[in-house]
Write an enzyme that holds these catalytic residues in place. Structure first.
Site, PDB file in Angstrom:
ATOM      1  N   GLY A   1       0.829  -1.188   0.000  1.00 52.44           N
ATOM      2  CA  GLY A   1       0.000   0.000   0.000  1.00 52.44           C
ATOM      3  C   GLY A   1       0.869   1.246   0.000  1.00 52.44           C
TER       4      GLY A   1
ATOM      5  N   ASP B   1       2.102   5.232  -1.483  1.00 53.47           N
ATOM      6  CA  ASP B   1       2.506   5.888  -2.727  1.00 53.47           C
ATOM      7  C   ASP B   1       3.982   5.599  -3.008  1.00 53.47           C
ATOM      8  OD1 ASP B   1       3.053   8.163  -4.694  1.00 53.47           O
ATOM      9  OD2 ASP B   1       0.919   8.467  -4.317  1.00 53.47           O
TER      10      ASP B   1
ATOM     11  N   TYR C   1      11.485   6.473  -0.678  1.00 52.24           N
ATOM     12  CA  TYR C   1      12.910   6.277  -0.966  1.00 52.24           C
ATOM     13  C   TYR C   1      13.545   5.479   0.164  1.00 52.24           C
ATOM     14  CZ  TYR C   1      17.908   7.418  -1.154  1.00 52.24           C
ATOM     15  OH  TYR C   1      19.276   7.337  -1.180  1.00 52.24           O
ATOM     16  N   HIS C   2      14.446   4.571  -0.188  1.00 51.84           N
ATOM     17  CA  HIS C   2      15.248   3.843   0.788  1.00 51.84           C
ATOM     18  C   HIS C   2      16.716   4.049   0.458  1.00 51.84           C
ATOM     19  CE1 HIS C   2      11.641   1.865   2.188  1.00 51.84           C
ATOM     20  NE2 HIS C   2      11.464   1.238   1.040  1.00 51.84           N
TER      21      HIS C   2
ATOM     22  N   ALA D   1       8.044   5.893   7.261  1.00 44.43           N
ATOM     23  CA  ALA D   1       6.991   5.549   6.295  1.00 44.43           C
ATOM     24  C   ALA D   1       6.592   4.086   6.469  1.00 44.43           C
ATOM     25  CB  ALA D   1       7.483   5.793   4.869  1.00 44.43           C
ATOM     26  N   ILE D   2       5.321   3.805   6.204  1.00 40.50           N
ATOM     27  CA  ILE D   2       4.783   2.457   6.345  1.00 40.50           C
ATOM     28  C   ILE D   2       3.980   2.088   5.102  1.00 40.50           C
ATOM     29  CG2 ILE D   2       3.135   1.005   7.637  1.00 40.50           C
ATOM     30  CD1 ILE D   2       3.887   2.627  10.129  1.00 40.50           C
TER      31      ILE D   2
ATOM     32  N   GLY E   1       6.573  -3.396   4.941  1.00 39.79           N
ATOM     33  CA  GLY E   1       6.620  -2.993   6.336  1.00 39.79           C
ATOM     34  C   GLY E   1       6.894  -1.530   6.583  1.00 39.79           C
TER      35      GLY E   1
ATOM     36  N   ALA F   1       9.859   1.803   7.363  1.00 37.37           N
ATOM     37  CA  ALA F   1      11.202   2.365   7.212  1.00 37.37           C
ATOM     38  C   ALA F   1      11.363   3.510   8.206  1.00 37.37           C
ATOM     39  CB  ALA F   1      11.421   2.865   5.790  1.00 37.37           C
TER      40      ALA F   1
ATOM     41  N   CYS G   1       5.792   9.868  -0.216  1.00 36.05           N
ATOM     42  CA  CYS G   1       4.451   9.384   0.139  1.00 36.05           C
ATOM     43  C   CYS G   1       3.351  10.212  -0.526  1.00 36.05           C
ATOM     44  CB  CYS G   1       4.268   9.358   1.653  1.00 36.05           C
ATOM     45  SG  CYS G   1       5.484   8.313   2.497  1.00 36.05           S
TER      46      CYS G   1
END
Length: 238
Positions: A90, A92, A95-96, A161-162, A174, A176, A192
């Site tokens: 789920g 939008d 970034y990681h 963010a989830i 999951g 971050a 997001c």
């Protein structure tokens, strides 16, 4: 492949993958997730896992992501050394990158008495309690999943963010948490989907880098405590 692995006393496998490419980690997630769904379907025991990882620079777009929130083309991103993936979680676009703690719980929600909304709240609570140990006040914002700093102010900014996927009460993807991550990575997207809110990290809030291993250990301990306390019927968050 595994930098560290142990079986929690409550029989959850905790996997610390260290730093790993998003694509390889996604392959492993899918393999674990598919095995969970199969076990559920055939009334077999379900092995639960918690993956802890840092990713190389990558942008991911969830099921409902708007292409307009990607500020560079995928080709341009890859030219900058940033991978791009469209995934089934789920949310939008996010970034990681290195210095960001990413946790992928592969849970059987039914065995813990958790619904999807409670599960998302549990992930948020894990972050709120983790950063709270360092004196950072994290809060929820109505209609905006994740954890925020400066709620309601002119500098409202996101620190976590989830985005999750759930099938047959089994979860993947999951949360971050921005620990020491370089925030310039977020400039290639509208994080997001927001254009009027900022992004922050624990190190930016505190003005110094943190011991990443310490944050990771605190996060995993708090997450496991919350998951198994909920299973026993103790509602530890609002």
């Amino acid at each position: 492949m595994r930098k560290n692995m142990y079986i929690d006393s409550r029989n959850m496998e905790v996997l610390d993958f260290g730093r790993m490419s998003y694509g390889r980690c996604l392959e492993l997630q899918h393999a674990y997730f598919d095995s969970m769904v199969y076990a559920r379907k055939h009334n077999k025991d379900v092995r639960e896992r918690l993956i802890l990882v840092e990713h190389n620079p990558v942008v991911t777009l969830g099921r409902h992501a708007q292409d307009s929130n990607l500020l560079l083309s995928e080709e341009s991103l890859r030219g900058r050394g940033i991978d791009c993936f469209r995934v089934g979680r789920g949310g939008d676009v996010t970034y990681h990158g290195p210095g960001q703690l990413v946790a992928y719980p592969l849970l059987n929600l039914d065995s813990h008495g958790l619904g999807v909304k409670d599960y998302v709240k549990l992930l948020e609570e894990t972050v709120i309690r983790t950063i709270g140990i360092y004196g950072i006040i994290g809060e929820r914002v109505e209609g905006a999943t994740g954890v925020w700093i400066g709620k309601g102010g002119s500098r409202e900014r996101k620190i976590s963010a989830i985005g999750v996927r759930c099938s047959r009460f089994c979860t993947m993807h999951g949360v971050a948490l921005n620990v020491n991550v370089d925030l310039s990575g977020f400039t290639v997207i509208n994080p997001c989907g927001f254009t009027d809110k900022g992004v922050t990290s624990m190190s930016a809030e505190l003005g110094q880098s943190l011991d990443f291993r310490e944050v990771k250990k605190l996060f995993s301990d708090i997450f496991l405590r919350l998951v198994f306390s909920f299973k026993k019927g103790f509602y530890l968050f609002e």
